[in-house]
Design a protein around this motif. Structure first.
Motif, PDB file in Angstrom:
ATOM      1  N   THR A 198       2.167  11.613   8.076  1.00 28.21           N
ATOM      2  CA  THR A 198       2.291  10.818   6.851  1.00 28.21           C
ATOM      3  C   THR A 198       3.381   9.769   7.021  1.00 28.21           C
ATOM      4  O   THR A 198       4.231   9.854   7.916  1.00 28.21           O
ATOM      5  CB  THR A 198       2.608  11.707   5.636  1.00 28.21           C
ATOM      6  OG1 THR A 198       3.833  12.412   5.879  1.00 28.21           O
ATOM      7  CG2 THR A 198       1.475  12.678   5.381  1.00 28.21           C
ATOM      8  N   HIS A 236       1.458   9.847  -3.091  1.00 26.65           N
ATOM      9  CA  HIS A 236       0.428  10.501  -2.286  1.00 26.65           C
ATOM     10  C   HIS A 236       0.888  10.707  -0.845  1.00 26.65           C
ATOM     11  O   HIS A 236       0.355  11.549  -0.125  1.00 26.65           O
ATOM     12  CB  HIS A 236      -0.831   9.633  -2.330  1.00 26.65           C
ATOM     13  CG  HIS A 236      -1.918  10.055  -1.400  1.00 26.65           C
ATOM     14  ND1 HIS A 236      -2.489  11.304  -1.445  1.00 26.65           N
ATOM     15  CD2 HIS A 236      -2.534   9.392  -0.385  1.00 26.65           C
ATOM     16  CE1 HIS A 236      -3.427  11.385  -0.504  1.00 26.65           C
ATOM     17  NE2 HIS A 236      -3.463  10.250   0.152  1.00 26.65           N
ATOM     18  N   CYS A 254       0.834  -1.205   0.000  1.00 28.45           N
ATOM     19  CA  CYS A 254       0.000   0.000   0.000  1.00 28.45           C
ATOM     20  C   CYS A 254       0.867   1.252   0.000  1.00 28.45           C
ATOM     21  O   CYS A 254       0.621   2.192  -0.764  1.00 28.45           O
ATOM     22  CB  CYS A 254      -0.921  -0.011   1.221  1.00 28.45           C
ATOM     23  SG  CYS A 254      -1.960   1.456   1.359  1.00 28.45           S
ATOM     24  N   ARG A 300      -7.718   2.349   5.310  1.00 19.77           N
ATOM     25  CA  ARG A 300      -8.801   2.354   4.319  1.00 19.77           C
ATOM     26  C   ARG A 300      -8.455   1.505   3.107  1.00 19.77           C
ATOM     27  O   ARG A 300      -9.290   0.746   2.608  1.00 19.77           O
ATOM     28  CB  ARG A 300      -9.084   3.794   3.875  1.00 19.77           C
ATOM     29  CG  ARG A 300     -10.258   3.893   2.888  1.00 19.77           C
ATOM     30  CD  ARG A 300     -10.551   5.322   2.488  1.00 19.77           C
ATOM     31  NE  ARG A 300      -9.434   5.939   1.790  1.00 19.77           N
ATOM     32  CZ  ARG A 300      -8.648   6.864   2.309  1.00 19.77           C
ATOM     33  NH1 ARG A 300      -8.845   7.302   3.553  1.00 19.77           N
ATOM     34  NH2 ARG A 300      -7.654   7.379   1.605  1.00 19.77           N
ATOM     35  N   GLU A 301      -7.219   1.604   2.615  1.00 16.90           N
ATOM     36  CA  GLU A 301      -6.837   0.884   1.405  1.00 16.90           C
ATOM     37  C   GLU A 301      -6.681  -0.613   1.644  1.00 16.90           C
ATOM     38  O   GLU A 301      -6.994  -1.420   0.769  1.00 16.90           O
ATOM     39  CB  GLU A 301      -5.522   1.454   0.849  1.00 16.90           C
ATOM     40  CG  GLU A 301      -5.627   2.864   0.304  1.00 16.90           C
ATOM     41  CD  GLU A 301      -6.493   2.948  -0.936  1.00 16.90           C
ATOM     42  OE1 GLU A 301      -6.439   2.009  -1.757  1.00 16.90           O
ATOM     43  OE2 GLU A 301      -7.239   3.935  -1.077  1.00 16.90           O
ATOM     44  N   THR A 345      -7.183   7.778  -5.160  1.00 14.50           N
ATOM     45  CA  THR A 345      -7.490   8.169  -3.790  1.00 14.50           C
ATOM     46  C   THR A 345      -8.397   9.385  -3.730  1.00 14.50           C
ATOM     47  O   THR A 345      -8.751   9.839  -2.657  1.00 14.50           O
ATOM     48  CB  THR A 345      -6.187   8.475  -3.027  1.00 14.50           C
ATOM     49  OG1 THR A 345      -5.560   9.624  -3.615  1.00 14.50           O
ATOM     50  CG2 THR A 345      -5.235   7.288  -3.081  1.00 14.50           C
ATOM     51  N   LEU A 355       1.042   4.015  -2.995  1.00  8.86           N
ATOM     52  CA  LEU A 355       0.620   5.389  -2.717  1.00  8.86           C
ATOM     53  C   LEU A 355       1.795   6.309  -2.451  1.00  8.86           C
ATOM     54  O   LEU A 355       1.630   7.395  -1.883  1.00  8.86           O
ATOM     55  CB  LEU A 355      -0.320   5.416  -1.502  1.00  8.86           C
ATOM     56  CG  LEU A 355      -1.640   4.647  -1.629  1.00  8.86           C
ATOM     57  CD1 LEU A 355      -2.424   4.736  -0.327  1.00  8.86           C
ATOM     58  CD2 LEU A 355      -2.462   5.182  -2.787  1.00  8.86           C
ATOM     59  N   ASP A 381      -5.142   6.373   5.717  1.00 13.79           N
ATOM     60  CA  ASP A 381      -5.159   5.972   4.306  1.00 13.79           C
ATOM     61  C   ASP A 381      -4.842   4.488   4.161  1.00 13.79           C
ATOM     62  O   ASP A 381      -5.478   3.767   3.387  1.00 13.79           O
ATOM     63  CB  ASP A 381      -4.138   6.781   3.500  1.00 13.79           C
ATOM     64  CG  ASP A 381      -4.496   8.251   3.388  1.00 13.79           C
ATOM     65  OD1 ASP A 381      -5.706   8.558   3.361  1.00 13.79           O
ATOM     66  OD2 ASP A 381      -3.572   9.078   3.334  1.00 13.79           O
ATOM     67  N   PRO A 432       0.891   8.511   2.142  1.00 20.08           N
ATOM     68  CA  PRO A 432      -0.317   8.206   2.908  1.00 20.08           C
ATOM     69  C   PRO A 432      -0.166   8.420   4.410  1.00 20.08           C
ATOM     70  O   PRO A 432       0.945   8.445   4.946  1.00 20.08           O
ATOM     71  CB  PRO A 432      -0.534   6.725   2.598  1.00 20.08           C
ATOM     72  CG  PRO A 432       0.842   6.198   2.339  1.00 20.08           C
ATOM     73  CD  PRO A 432       1.547   7.313   1.614  1.00 20.08           C
ATOM     74  N   THR A 433      -1.285   8.552   5.055  1.00 17.29           N
ATOM     75  CA  THR A 433      -1.355   8.554   6.514  1.00 17.29           C
ATOM     76  C   THR A 433      -1.750   7.154   6.973  1.00 17.29           C
ATOM     77  O   THR A 433      -2.089   6.288   6.158  1.00 17.29           O
ATOM     78  CB  THR A 433      -2.395   9.562   7.017  1.00 17.29           C
ATOM     79  OG1 THR A 433      -3.688   9.150   6.541  1.00 17.29           O
ATOM     80  CG2 THR A 433      -2.089  10.969   6.518  1.00 17.29           C
TER      81      THR A 433
END
Length: 283
Positions: free
Chosen positions: A52, A14, A7, A23-24, A195, A11, A20, A16-17
Protein backbone atom coordinates in the motif's frame (compact mmCIF):
# COMPACT_ATOMS: atom_id res chain seq x y z
CA UNK A 1 2.46 13.57 -10.98
CA UNK A 2 -0.41 15.76 -9.82
CA UNK A 3 -2.95 13.08 -10.76
CA UNK A 4 -1.12 10.49 -8.66
CA UNK A 5 -0.93 12.77 -5.60
CA UNK A 6 -4.60 13.72 -5.96
CA UNK A 7 -5.53 10.04 -6.15
CA UNK A 8 -3.58 9.12 -2.99
CA UNK A 9 -5.09 12.07 -1.11
CA UNK A 10 -8.60 11.15 -2.22
CA UNK A 11 -8.12 7.50 -1.29
CA UNK A 12 -6.20 8.21 1.92
CA UNK A 13 -8.80 6.41 4.03
CA UNK A 14 -8.53 3.37 1.74
CA UNK A 15 -4.66 3.28 1.63
CA UNK A 16 -4.35 2.43 -2.07
CA UNK A 17 -1.99 0.07 -3.82
CA UNK A 18 -0.16 0.81 -7.05
CA UNK A 19 -2.92 -1.08 -8.90
CA UNK A 20 -5.58 1.13 -7.29
CA UNK A 21 -3.77 4.26 -8.45
CA UNK A 22 -3.39 2.90 -11.99
CA UNK A 23 -7.10 2.06 -12.10
CA UNK A 24 -8.24 5.42 -10.70
CA UNK A 25 -5.94 7.64 -12.78
CA UNK A 26 -5.78 5.51 -15.98
CA UNK A 27 -2.08 6.42 -16.12
CA UNK A 28 0.12 3.55 -17.41
CA UNK A 29 1.48 1.32 -14.67
CA UNK A 30 5.14 1.97 -15.53
CA UNK A 31 4.55 5.72 -15.36
CA UNK A 32 2.70 5.46 -12.03
CA UNK A 33 5.53 3.30 -10.63
CA UNK A 34 8.13 5.90 -11.65
CA UNK A 35 6.10 8.78 -10.21
CA UNK A 36 5.46 6.96 -6.91
CA UNK A 37 9.19 6.15 -6.64
CA UNK A 38 10.14 9.78 -7.19
CA UNK A 39 7.55 11.07 -4.72
CA UNK A 40 8.65 8.49 -2.15
CA UNK A 41 12.24 9.70 -2.49
CA UNK A 42 10.98 13.24 -1.80
CA UNK A 43 9.01 12.10 1.24
CA UNK A 44 5.67 13.02 -0.28
CA UNK A 45 4.56 9.39 -0.43
CA UNK A 46 5.42 6.36 1.68
CA UNK A 47 5.48 2.75 0.48
CA UNK A 48 4.70 -0.10 2.87
CA UNK A 49 5.54 -3.79 3.04
CA UNK A 50 1.92 -4.73 2.28
CA UNK A 51 2.27 -2.85 -1.06
CA UNK A 52 0.00 0.00 0.00
CA UNK A 53 0.94 3.65 -0.47
CA UNK A 54 0.19 6.49 1.93
CA UNK A 55 0.92 10.18 2.25
CA UNK A 56 4.49 10.80 3.35
CA UNK A 57 5.86 12.97 6.18
CA UNK A 58 7.14 15.71 3.88
CA UNK A 59 3.71 16.15 2.27
CA UNK A 60 1.94 16.14 5.65
CA UNK A 61 4.37 18.73 7.04
CA UNK A 62 3.75 20.93 4.00
CA UNK A 63 -0.01 20.51 4.39
CA UNK A 64 0.18 21.48 8.06
CA UNK A 65 2.19 24.57 7.18
CA UNK A 66 -0.45 25.51 4.60
CA UNK A 67 -3.19 25.11 7.21
CA UNK A 68 -1.28 27.37 9.59
CA UNK A 69 -1.40 30.15 6.97
CA UNK A 70 -4.95 29.41 5.85
CA UNK A 71 -7.30 32.44 6.22
CA UNK A 72 -10.28 30.14 6.73
CA UNK A 73 -8.52 28.28 9.55
CA UNK A 74 -7.49 31.63 11.03
CA UNK A 75 -11.16 32.68 10.98
CA UNK A 76 -12.42 29.42 12.46
CA UNK A 77 -9.90 29.00 15.27
CA UNK A 78 -11.06 31.77 17.67
CA UNK A 79 -14.72 30.88 17.08
CA UNK A 80 -13.90 27.23 17.75
CA UNK A 81 -12.06 28.07 20.96
CA UNK A 82 -14.95 30.21 22.21
CA UNK A 83 -17.46 27.45 21.42
CA UNK A 84 -15.38 24.96 23.41
CA UNK A 85 -15.19 27.38 26.34
CA UNK A 86 -18.96 28.04 26.19
CA UNK A 87 -19.94 24.35 26.03
CA UNK A 88 -17.04 22.73 27.92
CA UNK A 89 -16.92 20.13 25.18
CA UNK A 90 -14.74 19.12 22.24
CA UNK A 91 -15.36 20.73 18.84
CA UNK A 92 -13.67 20.65 15.47
CA UNK A 93 -13.33 22.67 12.28
CA UNK A 94 -13.89 21.07 8.88
CA UNK A 95 -13.36 22.66 5.50
CA UNK A 96 -14.35 22.02 1.93
CA UNK A 97 -11.56 20.77 -0.32
CA UNK A 98 -13.61 20.80 -3.51
CA UNK A 99 -17.22 20.44 -4.64
CA UNK A 100 -17.32 16.81 -3.56
CA UNK A 101 -14.86 16.50 -0.67
CA UNK A 102 -14.27 17.90 2.82
CA UNK A 103 -11.73 17.21 5.55
CA UNK A 104 -11.47 17.77 9.30
CA UNK A 105 -8.71 20.33 9.84
CA UNK A 106 -8.30 20.50 13.61
CA UNK A 107 -9.89 19.72 16.96
CA UNK A 108 -10.16 21.98 19.98
CA UNK A 109 -10.40 20.54 23.50
CA UNK A 110 -11.38 22.13 26.83
CA UNK A 111 -8.39 23.29 28.90
CA UNK A 112 -6.83 20.59 31.00
CA UNK A 113 -8.25 17.70 29.01
CA UNK A 114 -6.26 15.43 26.70
CA UNK A 115 -6.73 15.70 22.96
CA UNK A 116 -9.59 13.48 21.77
CA UNK A 117 -8.85 10.12 20.23
CA UNK A 118 -9.99 10.42 16.63
CA UNK A 119 -11.08 7.58 14.41
CA UNK A 120 -12.93 6.90 11.21
CA UNK A 121 -14.17 9.65 8.94
CA UNK A 122 -13.45 12.48 11.44
CA UNK A 123 -9.69 11.92 11.55
CA UNK A 124 -7.87 15.21 10.77
CA UNK A 125 -6.51 15.42 7.25
CA UNK A 126 -8.57 12.55 5.92
CA UNK A 127 -10.59 13.36 2.78
CA UNK A 128 -14.32 12.69 3.20
CA UNK A 129 -16.64 12.48 0.23
CA UNK A 130 -19.92 14.39 0.51
CA UNK A 131 -22.14 11.32 0.53
CA UNK A 132 -25.53 10.99 2.24
CA UNK A 133 -26.38 11.04 5.02
CA UNK A 134 -23.25 12.74 6.45
CA UNK A 135 -22.06 16.35 6.00
CA UNK A 136 -25.57 17.79 5.75
CA UNK A 137 -24.39 21.24 6.86
CA UNK A 138 -22.28 21.38 3.67
CA UNK A 139 -25.22 20.41 1.44
CA UNK A 140 -28.30 22.09 2.91
CA UNK A 141 -27.44 25.54 1.48
CA UNK A 142 -26.28 24.28 -1.93
CA UNK A 143 -28.31 24.98 -5.05
CA UNK A 144 -31.24 22.71 -5.82
CA UNK A 145 -29.39 20.67 -8.43
CA UNK A 146 -26.58 19.87 -5.97
CA UNK A 147 -29.06 18.95 -3.23
CA UNK A 148 -31.01 16.69 -5.57
CA UNK A 149 -27.82 14.97 -6.77
CA UNK A 150 -26.70 14.39 -3.16
CA UNK A 151 -30.08 12.99 -2.07
CA UNK A 152 -30.21 10.70 -5.11
CA UNK A 153 -26.98 9.01 -3.99
CA UNK A 154 -28.87 7.63 -0.97
CA UNK A 155 -31.02 4.49 -0.93
CA UNK A 156 -34.46 5.34 -2.27
CA UNK A 157 -36.07 4.56 1.11
CA UNK A 158 -34.04 7.36 2.74
CA UNK A 159 -34.61 10.09 0.17
CA UNK A 160 -37.86 11.54 1.48
CA UNK A 161 -36.33 11.79 4.96
CA UNK A 162 -33.17 13.42 3.59
CA UNK A 163 -35.13 16.04 1.64
CA UNK A 164 -37.08 16.94 4.79
CA UNK A 165 -33.91 16.99 6.89
CA UNK A 166 -32.06 19.33 4.50
CA UNK A 167 -34.97 21.77 4.66
CA UNK A 168 -34.94 21.52 8.46
CA UNK A 169 -31.17 22.12 8.63
CA UNK A 170 -31.57 25.25 6.50
CA UNK A 171 -34.40 26.48 8.72
CA UNK A 172 -32.70 26.02 12.10
CA UNK A 173 -29.11 26.60 10.94
CA UNK A 174 -27.35 23.39 11.99
CA UNK A 175 -27.32 19.62 11.52
CA UNK A 176 -27.49 17.03 14.30
CA UNK A 177 -25.82 13.62 14.12
CA UNK A 178 -27.92 11.41 16.32
CA UNK A 179 -26.48 7.95 15.69
CA UNK A 180 -24.39 6.17 18.29
CA UNK A 181 -20.69 5.36 18.34
CA UNK A 182 -21.55 1.73 17.54
CA UNK A 183 -22.45 2.83 14.03
CA UNK A 184 -19.27 4.79 13.31
CA UNK A 185 -17.64 1.83 11.61
CA UNK A 186 -20.45 1.91 9.07
CA UNK A 187 -20.01 5.65 8.48
CA UNK A 188 -16.27 5.04 8.09
CA UNK A 189 -17.05 2.66 5.25
CA UNK A 190 -18.65 5.53 3.33
CA UNK A 191 -15.19 6.95 2.68
CA UNK A 192 -14.38 3.90 0.56
CA UNK A 193 -17.72 3.55 -1.24
CA UNK A 194 -16.37 4.76 -4.56
CA UNK A 195 -13.82 1.92 -4.61
CA UNK A 196 -16.32 -0.83 -3.76
CA UNK A 197 -18.16 -3.07 -6.23
CA UNK A 198 -21.61 -1.66 -6.97
CA UNK A 199 -23.59 -4.41 -5.22
CA UNK A 200 -21.54 -4.11 -2.02
CA UNK A 201 -21.76 -0.31 -2.12
CA UNK A 202 -25.56 -0.46 -2.28
CA UNK A 203 -25.68 -2.99 0.54
CA UNK A 204 -23.57 -0.80 2.82
CA UNK A 205 -25.73 2.24 2.10
CA UNK A 206 -28.87 0.28 2.84
CA UNK A 207 -27.33 -1.02 6.08
CA UNK A 208 -26.50 2.52 7.15
CA UNK A 209 -30.09 3.54 6.57
CA UNK A 210 -31.33 0.62 8.66
CA UNK A 211 -28.96 1.38 11.55
CA UNK A 212 -29.62 5.08 11.89
CA UNK A 213 -32.34 7.65 11.93
CA UNK A 214 -31.09 10.68 10.05
CA UNK A 215 -31.03 13.93 12.05
CA UNK A 216 -34.07 15.40 13.84
CA UNK A 217 -37.15 17.02 12.37
CA UNK A 218 -38.92 19.80 14.24
CA UNK A 219 -41.68 17.55 15.56
CA UNK A 220 -39.09 15.15 17.01
CA UNK A 221 -37.15 17.87 18.82
CA UNK A 222 -39.69 19.01 21.38
CA UNK A 223 -38.37 20.92 24.39
CA UNK A 224 -39.06 18.16 26.92
CA UNK A 225 -38.02 15.18 24.82
CA UNK A 226 -34.84 13.31 25.78
CA UNK A 227 -32.64 13.40 22.71
CA UNK A 228 -29.06 12.49 21.90
CA UNK A 229 -26.43 14.17 19.78
CA UNK A 230 -23.03 12.93 18.70
CA UNK A 231 -22.23 16.10 16.74
CA UNK A 232 -23.85 19.42 15.85
CA UNK A 233 -22.55 21.10 12.69
CA UNK A 234 -23.08 24.67 11.46
CA UNK A 235 -21.83 26.16 8.19
CA UNK A 236 -19.10 28.75 7.64
CA UNK A 237 -19.88 30.79 4.51
CA UNK A 238 -17.87 33.12 2.31
CA UNK A 239 -18.92 36.50 0.89
CA UNK A 240 -20.97 34.74 -1.81
CA UNK A 241 -22.87 32.66 0.81
CA UNK A 242 -21.13 29.45 -0.28
CA UNK A 243 -20.48 26.93 2.48
CA UNK A 244 -16.68 26.68 2.70
CA UNK A 245 -16.36 25.06 6.12
CA UNK A 246 -18.14 24.04 9.29
CA UNK A 247 -17.83 24.38 13.03
CA UNK A 248 -18.83 21.08 14.63
CA UNK A 249 -19.56 20.63 18.33
CA UNK A 250 -19.25 17.14 19.82
CA UNK A 251 -21.70 16.68 22.72
CA UNK A 252 -21.68 12.85 22.61
CA UNK A 253 -24.49 12.79 25.15
CA UNK A 254 -28.24 12.90 25.71
CA UNK A 255 -30.09 15.99 26.89
CA UNK A 256 -33.48 17.66 26.65
CA UNK A 257 -34.68 18.98 23.32
CA UNK A 258 -34.52 22.48 24.81
CA UNK A 259 -30.84 22.03 25.77
CA UNK A 260 -29.99 20.60 22.36
CA UNK A 261 -31.53 23.60 20.62
CA UNK A 262 -29.46 25.94 22.81
CA UNK A 263 -26.33 23.97 21.94
CA UNK A 264 -27.22 24.18 18.26
CA UNK A 265 -27.75 27.93 18.46
CA UNK A 266 -24.40 28.35 20.22
CA UNK A 267 -22.71 26.32 17.48
CA UNK A 268 -24.45 28.36 14.77
CA UNK A 269 -23.30 31.58 16.41
CA UNK A 270 -19.70 30.31 16.43
CA UNK A 271 -19.95 29.52 12.72
CA UNK A 272 -21.44 32.98 12.02
CA UNK A 273 -18.53 34.64 13.85
CA UNK A 274 -16.07 32.62 11.76
CA UNK A 275 -17.93 33.61 8.56
CA UNK A 276 -17.81 37.33 9.41
CA UNK A 277 -14.12 37.16 10.34
CA UNK A 278 -13.32 35.28 7.12
CA UNK A 279 -15.24 37.79 5.00
CA UNK A 280 -13.71 40.86 6.67
CA UNK A 281 -10.14 39.60 6.44
CA UNK A 282 -10.43 38.72 2.75
CA UNK A 283 -11.37 42.29 1.80
Amino acid sequence: MAAVMECVVTLAGHTPTLADIVRETTVPRATVHAIVSELADLGWLERHDDLTISLGPAFLATARAAVDSDPLADAARPALERLVADTDSVAFFARRLDDDTITVVEYCTPAGRPAPATDGWAEPGRPVRLRPPICREFIAWANEAARVAWVNRAPEADRERLRAVLAEVRRRGYSIERITDDHRSVIDTLAALDTMPGALRDRVRNLLGELSTIDYLDAELTDDAEVGAVTIGAPITDDADRVVGAIVACPHTTMSGRALKRWGETTSEAARRASVYFYNHRL
